[in-house]
Design an enzyme around this catalytic site. Sequence first.
Site, PDB file in Angstrom:
ATOM      1  N   THR A 233      84.285 -90.463  21.144  1.00  0.00           N
ATOM      2  CA  THR A 233      84.475 -90.295  22.578  1.00  0.00           C
ATOM      3  C   THR A 233      83.108 -90.350  23.244  1.00  0.00           C
ATOM      4  O   THR A 233      82.184 -89.652  22.831  1.00  0.00           O
ATOM      5  CB  THR A 233      85.140 -88.944  22.899  1.00  0.00           C
TER       6      THR A 233
ATOM      7  N   LEU B 228      82.140 -83.359  22.314  1.00  0.00           N
ATOM      8  CA  LEU B 228      82.962 -84.558  22.392  1.00  0.00           C
ATOM      9  C   LEU B 228      83.119 -85.106  20.987  1.00  0.00           C
ATOM     10  O   LEU B 228      82.181 -85.054  20.182  1.00  0.00           O
ATOM     11  CB  LEU B 228      82.298 -85.622  23.285  1.00  0.00           C
ATOM     12  N   ASP B 229      84.293 -85.649  20.673  1.00  0.00           N
ATOM     13  CA  ASP B 229      84.479 -86.295  19.381  1.00  0.00           C
ATOM     14  C   ASP B 229      83.455 -87.404  19.191  1.00  0.00           C
ATOM     15  O   ASP B 229      82.953 -87.975  20.167  1.00  0.00           O
ATOM     16  CB  ASP B 229      85.890 -86.909  19.281  1.00  0.00           C
ATOM     17  N   LYS B 230      83.178 -87.720  17.960  1.00  0.00           N
ATOM     18  CA  LYS B 230      82.197 -88.756  17.640  1.00  0.00           C
ATOM     19  C   LYS B 230      82.459 -90.049  18.408  1.00  0.00           C
ATOM     20  O   LYS B 230      81.535 -90.655  18.964  1.00  0.00           O
ATOM     21  CB  LYS B 230      82.219 -89.037  16.134  1.00  0.00           C
TER      22      LYS B 230
END
Length: 321
Positions: free
Chosen positions: A150, A146-148
Amino acid sequence: MPFFSNKVPKDYLKDERLDKYIASLPNGMNRSKLKSGVTEILINGKKAKLSQKIRASDQIDIKWEDNIPDNIIPEDIKLDIIYEDENVTVVNKEQGMVTHPACGNWNGTLVNALLYHWGRESIPQIKEGSYDQILALRRPGIVHRLDKDTSGLIITAKNRDSEEWLQKQFLQKWLQKEYILICTGRPPAKAGDIRTQIIRDPKYRQRFKAVTNTDEGKFARTIYHTIACYGNYSLVRVRLKTGRTHQIRVHMKYLGCPILGDSIYNKVDNNFSKATLMLHSKKLKIRLPFTNEYTSFVSPTPKRFKEVEKKLKAKFKKEVK
């Protein structure tokens, strides 16, 4: 973070790999440094590998990070664990936590926290070998990311057999990943199926863009359903059919409805100037290692969503498309 740029001469005639070419330049980098520290390679604005052959007039841009630590160390960081058994750990990742060590984030990551939680030793950082080998050792147990910014559900593997089992499901799409988001604007329909190619934006290296009528880039598919609209804002549920970097963020931008609080794909909203990325991994349905039945995991709606929704409900009438 250091950058290296070079324009291949117009009269260049050799048939040479990128890493060999860079190492041969007076101001170039040796191949060992390229393998261990490189974080991004672009040739003519497109992502490339060290093994790619270069041609005359190619524009080469490389970003790398010095001072890579010798070890990935376990860190006592609190985790919100949704489920755990002898094979997997399912975490409700908080916003702001990076999934695995990488440029600019060598500690404080989910991997550092999991190593401590699992009672593991430090992992030596190899600085020789292929780029894939180096990267694989930085993310033990990580089968998706997951993106930082998100938040939400992420499943991790506690052993190699489980890692291979989960990787196969992600590769074959034998699972369901569902997200919720709040965006600026209203989608063109209550529900839709977005299918595009995704390429790196040549004008802004940290950003990607959705394009159609081309084979360039990677195919991406996102299914969305509009739950409710509040003025010029919408609460949307999204299901991923592919897993590309920034896919949901890029596809919502493509619809003309960038995600609220997205500093890369949206502008600062005067009504919610302090809003952070309103994207959350809400549901994961997957077959746990060595089982035939699917198990569903659901993450609670984050506090930041509830706060924004409360303000929207106070200001606008709720509409269901």
